[in-house]
Design an enzyme around this catalytic site. Sequence first.
Site, PDB file in Angstrom:
ATOM      1  N   ASP A 343       0.835  -1.198   0.000  1.00 53.25           N
ATOM      2  CA  ASP A 343       0.000   0.000   0.000  1.00 53.25           C
ATOM      3  C   ASP A 343       0.872   1.250   0.000  1.00 53.25           C
ATOM      4  O   ASP A 343       1.852   1.350   0.756  1.00 53.25           O
ATOM      5  CB  ASP A 343      -0.895  -0.025   1.239  1.00 53.25           C
ATOM      6  CG  ASP A 343      -1.727   1.224   1.397  1.00 53.25           C
ATOM      7  OD1 ASP A 343      -2.609   1.453   0.561  1.00 53.25           O
ATOM      8  OD2 ASP A 343      -1.472   1.976   2.359  1.00 53.25           O
ATOM      9  N   GLU A 379       1.812  -0.377  -5.006  1.00 53.79           N
ATOM     10  CA  GLU A 379       0.901   0.705  -5.337  1.00 53.79           C
ATOM     11  C   GLU A 379       1.803   1.927  -5.492  1.00 53.79           C
ATOM     12  O   GLU A 379       2.272   2.476  -4.494  1.00 53.79           O
ATOM     13  CB  GLU A 379      -0.135   0.930  -4.246  1.00 53.79           C
ATOM     14  CG  GLU A 379      -1.119   2.039  -4.601  1.00 53.79           C
ATOM     15  CD  GLU A 379      -2.111   2.342  -3.486  1.00 53.79           C
ATOM     16  OE1 GLU A 379      -3.239   2.752  -3.800  1.00 53.79           O
ATOM     17  OE2 GLU A 379      -1.748   2.184  -2.310  1.00 53.79           O
TER      18      GLU A 379
END
Length: 700
Positions: A343, A379
């Site tokens: 993330d 990401e």
Amino acid sequence: MKVWPGTPYPLGATYDGAGTNFSVFSEVAERVELCLFDEAGRETRVALPEVTGHCWHGYLPGVEPGQRYGFRVHGPWAPEQGNRCNPAKLLLDPYAKGVYGDIAWDEAVFPYHFNSDPEVSNGRDSAPFMPRCIVHQPFFDWTGDRQLQRPWNETIIYETHVKGFTARHPDIPRELRGTYAGLAHSESIEYLKKLGITAVELMPVHYFVNDKHLLDQGLSNYWGYNSICYFAPHGAYAADKRPGAAAAEFKQMVKALHQAGIEVILDVVYNHTGEGNHMGPVLSLRGIDNAYYYQLMEDRRYYRDYTGTGNCLNMRQPHVLQLIMDSLRYWVLEMHVDGFRFDLASALARELHEVQMLNAFFDIIQQDPVTNQVKLIAEPWDLGEGGYQVGNFPSGWSEWNGKYRDCIRNFWRTREPTLTEFAYRFTGSPDLYAGNSRRPFASINFVTAHDGFTLRDLVSYNEKHNEANGEDNRDGSDDNRSWNCGIEGETTDPGVLALRVRQQRNFLATLMLSQGVPMLVAGDEAGRTQRGNNNAYCQDNEISWLDWDNVDKNLRDFVRRLIQFRRAHPVFRRRRWFQGQAIHGEGKDDIAWFDPRGEQASEQLWEGGVVHSLGIFINGENFPNPNARGEPVTDDSFYLIFNAHFEDVDFILPPNRWGMRWLKVFDTAEGWSEDGAALEAGATLSVVQRSFVLLQRQAS
């Protein structure tokens, strides 16, 4: 209570069959107490007797798995210096492999008194309101299990939520719905196998914090991007509610998925923790050694924040890097997962302020013999300046390709892109990844993700509708690149409904036939809606859960066949770039680009023309895609016709050089073609507005 010196490593609580060694790192600590709790909540404090290299440690004979514990750290309270130690606060072990219970949001878990000076220490005991760490039972029967190591170019990812996938599943026992055991249930696994996906990407399963401000509104942190313990599976997702049982249930889930040929990828949140900003609670790292674990501003009372959550971990510190690497290795070696999606990964590349892709974290990942063997997905952005880093991650990493998402959304809503942009994205984004020895599978292609509209909502709403989140619809992105097909939201208009179904098919067919790795979001194959909510992070309810009673079976079956088709035809999942890494390959026959007249795209069009209708020839007889033994692989050849125009378009098929006869495989306006007359080279084919037709070259 008898306590021996023990050892500084491994960190955390380690049971050896006769007792448990406890160790926690803190540079700033003056004394560390281990706090043991019985089932009635009675606390026994034991000072850890030794400190070695700032690791405070001790061994307790007879302490067994299931023992509840925590730490108290004695040290300086000096917020202006970045130090926030307070022995009144029970702290979670950063290395805890099990956590039992939830945080009760009493004032005692905060470092200050409400409605008072936040720099004045709160001396109330937080233990009655804190969950407990659990000494882990490390033994599990992994007989017959192994990591699958499926090649990237054969991978199809299914992003899903452990709870949301089965919370409403009518054929799974009620007590198993929404749990690891529910995902491991035969009904779940059979569905995933029939769909054809090869990997589940699970939204965060590390133990996470349910934010007080959400609970006060009757909401919760459904997505789970607020981790606090990087080794412990989130206990709320376990059907077995006994202390420490979540780990074994998670392992059983992984084993069951592996037996079905499905890999497990974890969405991990190492960029920040659930302790928030300077007004947040004291739960773990803040009380252990705040100035060491977190990036602080020049005014050391405050935190740097590139994530929008209040803090960032300090990637310059070796024990922070060790914490993350030990966690990653644990989930690979002990929990048998197959990879990770990081993330806001750009935040992990910030040692000071600037994003640096050659920083220590990525160096360590690369040289580690465990982590460099699993799937690594970034990401590739965060919320800070310079955080958008699509295409810039090191070799060996794949990335969520946000440029692919934006391009394909724009194309099917009849906006930009140019032919050049579309060609790059469709062929695996060589402009982003070919320059540093990466392959097409560096691109994780997606049209939708958990963050944003579902696919059905993407074609049903022009505007977000997040009223249920309690923020007056101010939250969530306004840059959705969506199109409602003429009516906002739900409708009974048959023309609009037919167009929406066609658009969903268009997106899905484009995704599955593009080079790179496709990622499908759970429920998009079945027409799942969030009623226009594009930020359902706090909606642990029917808005987010899959609705198994209202499945669009026709769409689901279309997707099943799409995935089967992709898996059957290696020409759509090449391991190498098209010849010479060229976009349009003028004069080459591995790929060619055509306008509706059946003529190859002109240089003028390549130099900046916006494209709404085009044809693509892909040659399956001549492409560099050897099998595992190095033997050549051949496939059929195909002609793909895209018509994103708002009117029907007549396409003339290319001349004989590209194929004498063609058979229709599918038409998103009609579905799959079972039988049909062959189309001759040069024939005219009328293609319905906003539709995608796939033709297969007939053997001569």
